[in-house]
Design an enzyme around this catalytic site. Structure first.
Site, PDB file in Angstrom:
ATOM      1  CE  LYS A  83       5.612 -45.069 -22.268  1.00 18.41           C
ATOM      2  NZ  LYS A  83       4.955 -43.850 -22.792  1.00 18.41           N
ATOM      3  CB  THR A  84       2.346 -49.712 -26.754  1.00 18.49           C
ATOM      4  OG1 THR A  84       2.106 -49.247 -25.432  1.00 18.49           O
ATOM      5  CG2 THR A  84       1.678 -51.060 -26.958  1.00 18.49           C
ATOM      6  CG  ASP A 143       2.020 -49.927 -20.815  1.00 18.57           C
ATOM      7  OD1 ASP A 143       2.963 -49.120 -20.695  1.00 18.57           O
ATOM      8  OD2 ASP A 143       0.942 -49.639 -21.365  1.00 18.57           O
ATOM      9  CB  THR A 158       4.630 -42.462 -17.577  1.00 17.77           C
ATOM     10  OG1 THR A 158       4.010 -43.111 -16.460  1.00 17.77           O
ATOM     11  CG2 THR A 158       3.898 -42.872 -18.843  1.00 17.77           C
ATOM     12  NE  ARG A 194      -2.748 -43.274 -26.803  1.00 13.39           N
ATOM     13  CZ  ARG A 194      -1.821 -43.753 -25.994  1.00 13.39           C
ATOM     14  NH1 ARG A 194      -1.321 -43.001 -25.043  1.00 13.39           N
ATOM     15  NH2 ARG A 194      -1.408 -44.990 -26.134  1.00 13.39           N
TER      16      ARG A 194
HETATM   17  P1  ADP Z   1       2.558 -45.217 -25.523  1.00 16.55           P
HETATM   18  O1  ADP Z   1       2.682 -46.710 -25.373  1.00 16.55           O
HETATM   19  O2  ADP Z   1       3.871 -44.508 -25.369  1.00 16.55           O
HETATM   20  O3  ADP Z   1       1.490 -44.611 -24.648  1.00 16.55           O
HETATM   21  P2  ADP Z   1       1.598 -45.889 -28.194  1.00 16.55           P
HETATM   22  O4  ADP Z   1       2.735 -46.715 -28.700  1.00 16.55           O
HETATM   23  O5  ADP Z   1       0.367 -46.609 -27.792  1.00 16.55           O
HETATM   24  O6  ADP Z   1       2.103 -44.904 -27.033  1.00 16.55           O
HETATM   25  O7  ADP Z   1       1.257 -44.812 -29.352  1.00 16.55           O
HETATM   26  C1  ADP Z   1       0.028 -44.116 -29.413  1.00 16.55           C
HETATM   27  C2  ADP Z   1      -0.426 -44.000 -30.849  1.00 16.55           C
HETATM   28  O8  ADP Z   1       0.486 -43.193 -31.577  1.00 16.55           O
HETATM   29  C3  ADP Z   1      -0.496 -45.320 -31.615  1.00 16.55           C
HETATM   30  O9  ADP Z   1      -1.580 -45.268 -32.520  1.00 16.55           O
HETATM   31  C4  ADP Z   1       0.804 -45.358 -32.374  1.00 16.55           C
HETATM   32  O10 ADP Z   1       0.701 -46.116 -33.528  1.00 16.55           O
HETATM   33  C5  ADP Z   1       1.056 -43.910 -32.680  1.00 16.55           C
HETATM   34  N1  ADP Z   1       2.502 -43.631 -32.716  1.00 16.55           N
HETATM   35  C6  ADP Z   1       3.273 -43.358 -31.642  1.00 16.55           C
HETATM   36  N2  ADP Z   1       4.538 -43.097 -31.996  1.00 16.55           N
HETATM   37  C7  ADP Z   1       4.579 -43.209 -33.331  1.00 16.55           C
HETATM   38  C8  ADP Z   1       5.632 -43.034 -34.306  1.00 16.55           C
HETATM   39  N3  ADP Z   1       6.872 -42.671 -33.934  1.00 16.55           N
HETATM   40  N4  ADP Z   1       5.325 -43.231 -35.606  1.00 16.55           N
HETATM   41  C9  ADP Z   1       4.061 -43.563 -35.961  1.00 16.55           C
HETATM   42  N5  ADP Z   1       3.036 -43.725 -35.106  1.00 16.55           N
HETATM   43  C10 ADP Z   1       3.275 -43.547 -33.792  1.00 16.55           C
END
Ligand code: ADP
Length: 334
Positions: free
Chosen positions: A64-65, A109, A158, A217
């Site tokens: 998401k981030t 977030d 979430t 992650r």
């Molecule tokens: P969330 O905000 O949903 O908790 P993040 O965006 O922080 O998740 O992602 C967690 C990690 O996984 C980061 O290092 C991100 O770069 C990697 N990541 C997540 N989704 C992808 C994707 N579709 N392709 C490449 N890397 C991803």
């Protein structure tokens, strides 16, 4: 500290940065979502207006981030990052909103954790691009309506169900992120390994992917531990057996289950003959808080079909027995 937790562990977000893709093309998987988002962004660019507000919903660690940052980057605009828990008073949010530049992206977030008053202020700002700023204190205080330039809120949650509907209704585009299939995680691991400069042999990305619980992650975290292994053992490249050995050291098995997951299944099967067993008994058996078992272990075990929750308690499935190397319903004592 659980290696297979989908939440970031302390110190990790910094190292996460280098593995984040910066353009939509580099974002692995989620093909339908990417196509929708591409269209949405193309249209905004063509119309030369900031896009509608975007809500990204889904479990932690799925990107998401990363997507929020990609959107800002693709639009060529700055991104301001905050979170629901970071905003304690509506005034905190008012001051962020009143300092936004035209077209800027505001990423919030855990938007479901905004205080109520901030929520109300936010949906007015999202709809009408105005905010009431309080000036002064006490009886002499007054509120001044301030017109804001157009901007785009990207909310991440979430717990989509916890968002009040007036707020949810302000988003023009809602994306639901899903767990990633193994093939997509393989691509992700391959991409991350090349960013880290770690050569992977055939089959290694697969060994990592199957242990990553559908979660980028976790895949990136496991990959870093495999890199440690490669560094310490002076490996020129990493083979599938290296991945297995390195992750066995952390007690992560072929299904991405860790020591605690296995302890839970083992207790149901061996101590309670497969269940049903109540949550509290189960937690006591493995020496954990009930809440930990319920929120940390069970969701993945249920999702993967190792465990079912029934009104009478938790029951281990055939898949759980087999994963432990036992015949279903074989008595532990005979
Ligand atoms: P969330 O905000 O949903 O908790 P993040 O965006 O922080 O998740 O992602 C967690 C990690 O996984 C980061 O290092 C991100 O770069 C990697 N990541 C997540 N989704 C992808 C994707 N579709 N392709 C490449 N890397 C991803």
């Amino acid at each position: 500290l659980r290696m297979v937790s989908a939440q970031p562990i302390a110190g990790e977000p910094v190292s996460d940065e280098e593995l984040r893709p910066h353009v939509l093309d580099g974002f692995i998987g989620q093909p339908r979502l990417k196509a929708q988002l591409q269209l949405f962004l193309d249209a905004a660019r063509k119309r030369e207006v900031p896009p509608d507000h975007i809500l990204l919903a889904g479990p932690p660690g799925l990107g998401k981030t990363t997507l929020a940052m990609i959107v800002a980057n693709e639009l060529g605009v700055p991104i301001r990052v905050t979170s629901g828990p970071a905003i304690q008073h509506a005034g905190d949010l008012a001051s962020i909103l009143s300092s936004l530049d035209a077209g800027e992206v505001l990423f919030i977030d855990e938007i479901h954790r905004l205080p109520r008053a901030a929520e109300e202020l936010l949906y007015i700002a999202m709809e009408d691009f105005r905010v009431d700023v309080m000036v002064g204190k006490g009886p002499g205080a007054s509120s001044i309506p301030l017109t804001l330039p157009r901007f785009t809120v990207i909310g991440a949650t979430t717990r989509e169900g916890m968002l009040p509907s007036p707020l949810r209704a302000r988003f023009g585009f809602t994306a639901h992120l899903d767990f990633y299939p193994h093939e997509e995680l393989e691509k992700l691991v391959t991409r991350s390994a090349s960013v880290l400069g770690l050569p992977l042999d055939d089959g290694s990305a697969h060994e990592l992917a199957v242990r990553s619980r559908g979660t980028p992650r976790i895949a990136n975290r496991l990959l870093r531990r495999v890199r440690d292994w490669a560094v310490v053992h002076d490996l020129a490249s990493v083979g599938p057996a290296d991945v297995r050995e390195a992750l066995a050291l952390y007690q992560i098995d072929t299904e991405g289950l860790d020591r605690l997951d296995i302890a839970v299944l083992d207790a149901i099967v061996r101590s309670f003959d497969g269940g049903p067993v109540g949550l509290n008994n189960l937690a006591a058996m493995v020496g954990e808080e009930s809440e930990t078992v319920e929120t940390v272990c069970e969701p993945y075990l249920v999702r993967e079909g190792f465990l079912v929750r029934t009104p009478k308690g938790r029951v281990a499935t055939r898949k759980a027995w087999e994963h432990l190397g036992l015949e279903p319903r074989e008595r532990a004592d005979g």
